[in-house]
Design a protein around this motif. Structure first.
Motif, PDB file in Angstrom:
ATOM      1  N   ARG A 187      -2.849  16.663   8.426  1.00 48.85           N
ATOM      2  CA  ARG A 187      -1.796  17.528   7.879  1.00 48.85           C
ATOM      3  C   ARG A 187      -0.943  18.092   9.012  1.00 48.85           C
ATOM      4  O   ARG A 187      -1.453  18.557  10.015  1.00 48.85           O
ATOM      5  N   ARG A 188       0.377  18.039   8.828  1.00 55.06           N
ATOM      6  CA  ARG A 188       1.315  18.587   9.792  1.00 55.06           C
ATOM      7  C   ARG A 188       2.366  19.390   9.035  1.00 55.06           C
ATOM      8  O   ARG A 188       3.050  18.856   8.174  1.00 55.06           O
ATOM      9  N   ASN A 189       2.427  20.677   9.339  1.00 55.41           N
ATOM     10  CA  ASN A 189       3.344  21.576   8.631  1.00 55.41           C
ATOM     11  C   ASN A 189       3.112  21.539   7.120  1.00 55.41           C
ATOM     12  O   ASN A 189       4.055  21.565   6.328  1.00 55.41           O
ATOM     13  N   GLY A 190       1.835  21.464   6.751  1.00 59.47           N
ATOM     14  CA  GLY A 190       1.473  21.462   5.341  1.00 59.47           C
ATOM     15  C   GLY A 190       1.668  20.132   4.633  1.00 59.47           C
ATOM     16  O   GLY A 190       1.366  20.017   3.449  1.00 59.47           O
ATOM     17  N   LYS A 191       2.142  19.121   5.354  1.00 60.59           N
ATOM     18  CA  LYS A 191       2.386  17.808   4.760  1.00 60.59           C
ATOM     19  C   LYS A 191       1.338  16.810   5.244  1.00 60.59           C
ATOM     20  O   LYS A 191       0.988  16.782   6.416  1.00 60.59           O
ATOM     21  N   ARG A 192       0.845  16.004   4.305  1.00 62.73           N
ATOM     22  CA  ARG A 192      -0.162  14.992   4.626  1.00 62.73           C
ATOM     23  C   ARG A 192       0.539  13.749   5.187  1.00 62.73           C
ATOM     24  O   ARG A 192       1.393  13.166   4.522  1.00 62.73           O
ATOM     25  N   ILE A 193       0.191  13.338   6.405  1.00 64.56           N
ATOM     26  CA  ILE A 193       0.832  12.181   7.027  1.00 64.56           C
ATOM     27  C   ILE A 193      -0.232  11.195   7.541  1.00 64.56           C
ATOM     28  O   ILE A 193      -1.389  11.549   7.730  1.00 64.56           O
ATOM     29  N   MET A 194       0.192   9.958   7.759  1.00 68.06           N
ATOM     30  CA  MET A 194      -0.715   8.931   8.257  1.00 68.06           C
ATOM     31  C   MET A 194      -0.928   9.105   9.764  1.00 68.06           C
ATOM     32  O   MET A 194      -0.054   9.602  10.469  1.00 68.06           O
ATOM     33  N   THR A 195      -2.091   8.663  10.212  1.00 75.46           N
ATOM     34  CA  THR A 195      -2.342   8.605  11.655  1.00 75.46           C
ATOM     35  C   THR A 195      -2.035   7.191  12.146  1.00 75.46           C
ATOM     36  O   THR A 195      -1.986   6.244  11.340  1.00 75.46           O
ATOM     37  N   PRO A 196      -1.827   7.013  13.441  1.00 76.70           N
ATOM     38  CA  PRO A 196      -1.623   5.661  13.977  1.00 76.70           C
ATOM     39  C   PRO A 196      -2.774   4.722  13.628  1.00 76.70           C
ATOM     40  O   PRO A 196      -2.572   3.514  13.513  1.00 76.70           O
ATOM     41  N   MET A 197      -3.990   5.276  13.459  1.00 75.17           N
ATOM     42  CA  MET A 197      -5.150   4.460  13.106  1.00 75.17           C
ATOM     43  C   MET A 197      -4.916   3.721  11.787  1.00 75.17           C
ATOM     44  O   MET A 197      -5.148   2.508  11.683  1.00 75.17           O
ATOM     45  N   LEU A 198      -4.425   4.431  10.773  1.00 77.50           N
ATOM     46  CA  LEU A 198      -4.156   3.817   9.483  1.00 77.50           C
ATOM     47  C   LEU A 198      -3.008   2.805   9.587  1.00 77.50           C
ATOM     48  O   LEU A 198      -3.048   1.743   8.968  1.00 77.50           O
ATOM     49  N   VAL A 199      -2.009   3.130  10.373  1.00 76.57           N
ATOM     50  CA  VAL A 199      -0.858   2.228  10.535  1.00 76.57           C
ATOM     51  C   VAL A 199      -1.305   0.895  11.126  1.00 76.57           C
ATOM     52  O   VAL A 199      -0.898  -0.173  10.672  1.00 76.57           O
ATOM     53  N   VAL A 200      -2.176   0.942  12.142  1.00 77.53           N
ATOM     54  CA  VAL A 200      -2.644  -0.290  12.783  1.00 77.53           C
ATOM     55  C   VAL A 200      -3.478  -1.112  11.803  1.00 77.53           C
ATOM     56  O   VAL A 200      -3.365  -2.342  11.747  1.00 77.53           O
ATOM     57  N   MET A 201      -4.326  -0.446  11.031  1.00 77.57           N
ATOM     58  CA  MET A 201      -5.134  -1.160  10.041  1.00 77.57           C
ATOM     59  C   MET A 201      -4.244  -1.884   9.038  1.00 77.57           C
ATOM     60  O   MET A 201      -4.481  -3.046   8.686  1.00 77.57           O
ATOM     61  N   LEU A 202      -3.221  -1.190   8.550  1.00 77.07           N
ATOM     62  CA  LEU A 202      -2.289  -1.805   7.601  1.00 77.07           C
ATOM     63  C   LEU A 202      -1.521  -2.944   8.261  1.00 77.07           C
ATOM     64  O   LEU A 202      -1.248  -3.971   7.628  1.00 77.07           O
ATOM     65  N   ALA A 203      -1.184  -2.775   9.530  1.00 77.66           N
ATOM     66  CA  ALA A 203      -0.444  -3.814  10.251  1.00 77.66           C
ATOM     67  C   ALA A 203      -1.251  -5.090  10.333  1.00 77.66           C
ATOM     68  O   ALA A 203      -0.746  -6.193  10.072  1.00 77.66           O
ATOM     69  N   ILE A 204      -2.532  -4.971  10.673  1.00 78.97           N
ATOM     70  CA  ILE A 204      -3.385  -6.157  10.795  1.00 78.97           C
ATOM     71  C   ILE A 204      -3.615  -6.798   9.435  1.00 78.97           C
ATOM     72  O   ILE A 204      -3.534  -8.021   9.275  1.00 78.97           O
ATOM     73  N   GLY A 205      -3.891  -5.965   8.420  1.00 80.57           N
ATOM     74  CA  GLY A 205      -4.170  -6.500   7.090  1.00 80.57           C
ATOM     75  C   GLY A 205      -2.983  -7.192   6.456  1.00 80.57           C
ATOM     76  O   GLY A 205      -3.100  -8.291   5.900  1.00 80.57           O
ATOM     77  N   THR A 206      -1.801  -6.570   6.544  1.00 79.16           N
ATOM     78  CA  THR A 206      -0.625  -7.150   5.884  1.00 79.16           C
ATOM     79  C   THR A 206      -0.020  -8.301   6.683  1.00 79.16           C
ATOM     80  O   THR A 206       0.539  -9.233   6.110  1.00 79.16           O
ATOM     81  N   THR A 207      -0.136  -8.249   8.007  1.00 81.35           N
ATOM     82  CA  THR A 207       0.383  -9.348   8.820  1.00 81.35           C
ATOM     83  C   THR A 207      -0.384 -10.628   8.558  1.00 81.35           C
ATOM     84  O   THR A 207       0.163 -11.739   8.635  1.00 81.35           O
ATOM     85  N   ASP A 208      -1.664 -10.505   8.222  1.00 82.90           N
ATOM     86  CA  ASP A 208      -2.472 -11.697   7.931  1.00 82.90           C
ATOM     87  C   ASP A 208      -1.923 -12.484   6.747  1.00 82.90           C
ATOM     88  O   ASP A 208      -2.171 -13.689   6.635  1.00 82.90           O
ATOM     89  N   VAL A 209      -1.185 -11.807   5.862  1.00 82.91           N
ATOM     90  CA  VAL A 209      -0.604 -12.495   4.712  1.00 82.91           C
ATOM     91  C   VAL A 209       0.296 -13.650   5.167  1.00 82.91           C
ATOM     92  O   VAL A 209       0.344 -14.712   4.553  1.00 82.91           O
ATOM     93  N   LEU A 210       1.004 -13.443   6.279  1.00 80.60           N
ATOM     94  CA  LEU A 210       1.882 -14.490   6.802  1.00 80.60           C
ATOM     95  C   LEU A 210       1.084 -15.717   7.195  1.00 80.60           C
ATOM     96  O   LEU A 210       1.528 -16.860   6.988  1.00 80.60           O
ATOM     97  N   PHE A 211      -0.102 -15.500   7.760  1.00 76.35           N
ATOM     98  CA  PHE A 211      -0.944 -16.628   8.142  1.00 76.35           C
ATOM     99  C   PHE A 211      -1.553 -17.294   6.915  1.00 76.35           C
ATOM    100  O   PHE A 211      -1.818 -18.494   6.918  1.00 76.35           O
TER     101      PHE A 211
END
Length: 333
Positions: A187-211
């Protein structure tokens, strides 16, 4: 091969249990050693081999042969994913402590997305036999594209680019400016935001779709059994994480990998076209699974051998150039 609903459920539960054990063993963030990666690589290969033997015992030679051919093909094609994983890890500066967790969740996302692709592919193949012409042509085109990319001079300068889904998620939820351990949301300024950890996980998972766009048609060229397609993909993907840590710098030495993968994809593309012609009533010879398995293994063996030989020559040439440079500097001095 007839697969009951009970067998499907047991298989999914078995894979879930193996993944759960893997997660619990490595639940504490730590840097993965070469020894640990080597042990788990062997474990997943042995598990895949035992599963193939089980198919041989209970299903016969054909399902077992299709599984091993599909597993080896998916494994070899997925090695290409590792180059992208390295780019993603570098771009997001993932700490070594968290890379194992990132890959585990990222690969799980990829497996779920591939399961959707496999279900759709199985439905299309069952309803429209002419789709094999499209699959075959696409694989042959992909093989040619791989050759062209391998010959490009700027291949080493490639950078990872976020896909649209990932960019949309970042805009919608926002991203923290630093890692917060293994937390996925903060949470930042009362707002729930993603961490870089989640972004990287999504990047690896969704990029695999191309393969998956080329690997799924490739394995359907070896077998049209959704059960074998899914399990071969599952074992190949789950063992992929360990290869990331095990191979390390060796990836840069596989300079001929793209050529080998292009040959495999082109071969399977031709096999698909021949199968489509046969299904259309044209009297053409078809390529058997033993032949397919032999060709795939031979291509991978030759590609690995020539890659290591080429890498050794490049290293020797670089060493000679350095030595000559030092000699010139000594003479000038």
């Amino acid at each position: 091969m007839e697969v009951s609903t009970t067998l499907w459920v047991l298989t999914v539960l078995g894979l879930a249990a193996l993944i759960g054990i893997d997660f619990l063993i490595g639940r504490k963030p730590h840097e993965v050693s070469v020894k640990e990666a080597g042990v788990w690589t062997v474990v997943w290969i042995v598990l895949a081999a035992l599963f193939g033997v089980g198919l041989l015992v209970f299903g016969g030679g054909r399902p077992a042969g299709e599984f091993f051919a599909g597993y080896i093909t998916e494994k070899s094609l997925s090695v290409d994913n590792l180059f992208v994983f390295v780019l993603i890890m570098t771009k997001f500066a993932v700490p070594a402590l968290y890379q194992r967790r990132v890959l585990l969740v990222g690969v799980l996302i990829a497996l779920v997305l591939r399961a959707v692709f496999i279900a759709a592919g199985a439905a299309i193949v069952t309803s429209f036999s002419w789709v094999f012409f499209l699959f075959g042509a696409f694989l042959i085109w992909t093989a040619w594209k791989l050759v062209q990319e391998a010959r490009a001079d700027d291949a080493d300068e490639e950078e990872f680019e976020e896909n649209r889904l990932l960019k949309a998620a970042e805009r919608r939820f926002g991203v923290a400016d630093r890692y917060h351990g293994t937390k996925l949301w903060v949470r930042r300024n009362g707002k729930r935001i993603m961490t870089p950890m989640l972004v990287v996980m999504l990047a690896i998972g969704t990029t695999d779709v191309l393969f998956a766009l080329d690997s799924i048609p490739a394995i359907f060229g070896l077998t049209q059994d959704p059960y074998i397609v899914f399990t071969a993909n599952a074992f190949a993907l789950m063992g992929l994480r360990q290869l990331y840590f095990l191979l390390g710098g060796l990836l840069k030495k596989l300079v001929h990998l793209s050529y080998g993968l292009s040959v495999i994809l082109g071969f399977i593309g031709v096999k698909l076209v021949l199968h489509a012609l046969h299904e259309s009533g044209v009297p053409v010879a078809q390529i058997s699974i033993p032949v397919s398995l032999g060709v795939i293994c031979a291509v991978l063996a030759v590609t690995t051998l020539t890659s290591l030989m080429a890498a050794r020559k490049q290293a020797a040439a670089a060493a000679r150039a350095d030595a000559e440079g030092e000699q010139r500097e000594a003479v000038d001095a």
